[in-house]
Design an enzyme around this catalytic site. Structure first.
Site, PDB file in Angstrom:
ATOM      1  N   SER A 142       5.740 -15.471  -0.523  1.00  0.00           N
ATOM      2  CA  SER A 142       4.874 -14.294  -0.596  1.00  0.00           C
ATOM      3  C   SER A 142       4.524 -13.947  -2.039  1.00  0.00           C
ATOM      4  O   SER A 142       5.060 -14.528  -2.983  1.00  0.00           O
ATOM      5  CB  SER A 142       5.567 -13.087   0.055  1.00  0.00           C
ATOM      6  OG  SER A 142       6.477 -12.495  -0.847  1.00  0.00           O
ATOM      7  N   CYS A 143       3.645 -12.967  -2.192  1.00  0.00           N
ATOM      8  CA  CYS A 143       3.254 -12.523  -3.533  1.00  0.00           C
ATOM      9  C   CYS A 143       4.203 -11.472  -4.100  1.00  0.00           C
ATOM     10  O   CYS A 143       3.947 -10.936  -5.178  1.00  0.00           O
ATOM     11  CB  CYS A 143       1.816 -12.004  -3.525  1.00  0.00           C
ATOM     12  SG  CYS A 143       0.654 -13.294  -3.968  1.00  0.00           S
ATOM     13  N   ASP A 144       5.292 -11.175  -3.382  1.00  0.00           N
ATOM     14  CA  ASP A 144       6.315 -10.277  -3.921  1.00  0.00           C
ATOM     15  C   ASP A 144       7.412 -11.103  -4.593  1.00  0.00           C
ATOM     16  O   ASP A 144       7.737 -12.188  -4.125  1.00  0.00           O
ATOM     17  CB  ASP A 144       6.980  -9.485  -2.783  1.00  0.00           C
ATOM     18  CG  ASP A 144       6.261  -8.189  -2.502  1.00  0.00           C
ATOM     19  OD1 ASP A 144       5.076  -8.093  -2.933  1.00  0.00           O
ATOM     20  OD2 ASP A 144       6.852  -7.302  -1.878  1.00  0.00           O
ATOM     21  N   SER A 145       7.992 -10.573  -5.660  1.00  0.00           N
ATOM     22  CA  SER A 145       9.112 -11.307  -6.271  1.00  0.00           C
ATOM     23  C   SER A 145      10.426 -10.958  -5.587  1.00  0.00           C
ATOM     24  O   SER A 145      11.421 -11.652  -5.736  1.00  0.00           O
ATOM     25  CB  SER A 145       9.198 -11.005  -7.759  1.00  0.00           C
ATOM     26  OG  SER A 145       9.511  -9.639  -7.945  1.00  0.00           O
ATOM     27  N   ASN A 189       2.876 -11.045   4.604  1.00  0.00           N
ATOM     28  CA  ASN A 189       1.897 -11.737   3.764  1.00  0.00           C
ATOM     29  C   ASN A 189       1.202 -12.893   4.495  1.00  0.00           C
ATOM     30  O   ASN A 189       0.620 -13.776   3.874  1.00  0.00           O
ATOM     31  CB  ASN A 189       2.569 -12.293   2.485  1.00  0.00           C
ATOM     32  CG  ASN A 189       1.999 -11.704   1.194  1.00  0.00           C
ATOM     33  OD1 ASN A 189       2.340 -12.147   0.109  1.00  0.00           O
ATOM     34  ND2 ASN A 189       1.128 -10.732   1.286  1.00  0.00           N
TER      35      ASN A 189
END
Ligand SMILES: *Cc1c(COP(=O)(O)O)cnc(C)c1O
Length: 392
Positions: free
Chosen positions: A340-343, A380
């Site tokens: 996903s684009c979250d860390s 996501n």
């Protein structure tokens, strides 16, 4: 620091070599149902006379539910949704324990109407709810016990203090309910056998003081918390069983008719392997990062629940292929993150993996059968792992 290792808990039928031929896109979670059945059999022989009620929240796949049922377990639920799943498999609600101490009134009423008759509680408020929505039902007290030796404690959220226990069960009787039993949970992935002994001792003291009120309990339910093997050592079920059986013999004023337990993680974790493909490899801030198609939000939530992380055993397709044996001997530490684009979906830091690992290779995460699929979302737009099963 997480290290890849050869864990003895890895199901023999799910080695990387065998999984290499699975022709299904990753991510998938493959579970050996025979391994689940063997765990349940070992649990029952280590704790003779204690009826297992599988805590279905840790993995409610119908295949798992059917396997534990076929091998003599009943079920513990937290919600009406879980009861409905069991009913679809033909389970009689009368055999089910509803052990969530704080329940929605509508779930209590519907479960009661379906024939479920045993509910846990830890407060006067919950007792009043039960008296209104499940009149005359059997109630068992959830006790606060020491869970300091567990990885995932529960006692801050739930549990009456031992000194309140006797009064609460007397209040239950006054409200027209049936004072049925005592339960506790030593915390999930508990590493100290002494936690069970102490909790049984506390329950025994309440049982003794209830005798003065003319109340003789029908059930002692020792809850869940039985550990599974991940990357480190844990007490075996035989060691835990020896301590529990001795405590039941030594410290209870009498033996209730039903001795129950609610194992979850212990029965299913080691039976499952998560397969995730490498979708990117980058260097960020001097660290090697591996991007894979499973992250914390796609089933590996427990890796982010503790400040120190959670060490799952991990193998790869790189070590599995004979031609890569030379390269496989060289390993590097990797930060392993999700798609996903979250860390915040990052699962492992400093995980030692073959230096040659790259896009298209597969990570096999072991002991992934519990608290993975049931947590997984399609955050996501990335799909949760596909459940696959062998054996059974
Ligand atoms: C979660 C839970 C269990 C199972 O716990 P494990 O640590 O997976 O064994 C058992 N009983 C109750 C009430 C629970 O909430």
């Amino acid at each position: 620091m997480t290290t890849a290792l050869t864990s003895t808990s890895w199901p023999a039928a799910l080695t990387p070599e065998q999984l290499a031929i699975v022709d299904i896109p990753t991510p998938f979670l493959i579970t050996d149902l025979d391994a689940v059945a063997r765990r349940l059999a070992a649990f029952r022989s280590a704790l003779p006379g204690i009826q297992p009620f599988y805590a279905m929240k840790c993995n409610p796949s119908p295949e798992i539910l059917s396997t534990v049922r076929a091998n003599g377990a009943s079920f513990e639920i937290a919600s009406l949704g879980e009861l409905r799943m069991l009913e679809r498999l033909g389970v009689d609600p009368a055999e089910v324990l509803y052990s969530n101490p704080v329940k929605p009134p509508s779930h209590i009423a519907a479960a009661y109407a379906a024939g479920l008759w045993r509910f846990s509680f830890d407060s006067p408020n919950e007792l009043r709810k039960l008296a209104e929505h499940a009149p005359g039902s059997a109630v068992y007290l959830r006790l606060h016990v020491d869970d300091a030796d567990s990885a995932f404690p529960l006692s801050r959220k739930f549990g009456a203090e031992p000194h309140e226990g006797s009064d609460l069960l007397v209040l239950a009787r006054r409200l027209g309910l049936r004072p049925y039993g005592i339960t506790f949970h030593v915390g999930s992935q508990c590493s100290s056998t002494d936690a069970w002994r102490q909790a049984i001792d506390t329950a025994g003291k309440i049982m003794a003081s209830l005798l003065d009120e003319g109340i003789r309990l029908e059930m002692l339910d020792i809850g869940g918390g039985f550990p599974a093997r991940y990357a480190g050592d844990v007490p075996s079920i035989e060691e835990i069983g020896a301590v529990v059986m001795a405590a039941i013999g030594d410290v209870l004023p009498y033996q209730p008719g039903l001795l129950a337990a609610e194992p979850g993680r212990h029965l299913v974790a080691e039976a499952g392997v998560m397969a995730a493909s490498v979708i990117g490899r980058e260097v960020r801030g001097g660290e090697n990062w591996l991007f894979v198609d499973v992250g914390a939000y796609h089933g590996m939530m427990e890796t982010i629940q503790l400040p120190e992380g959670w060490a799952f055993p991990v193998r790869t397709s790189v070590t599995a292929s004979g031609s890569a044996s030379v390269i496989a001997s060289a390993e590097l530490p990797f930060t392993v993150t999700g798609p996903s684009c979250d860390s915040s979906d990052t699962m492992f830091y400093g995980l030692s993996l073959p230096a040659a690992i790259d896009v298209g290779d597969v990570l096999y995460i072991g002991s992934a059968g519990a608290y993975t699929l049931s947590y997984a979302s399609d955050f996501n737009g990335f799909p949760p792992p596909t459940p696959l099963f062998i054996g059974g």
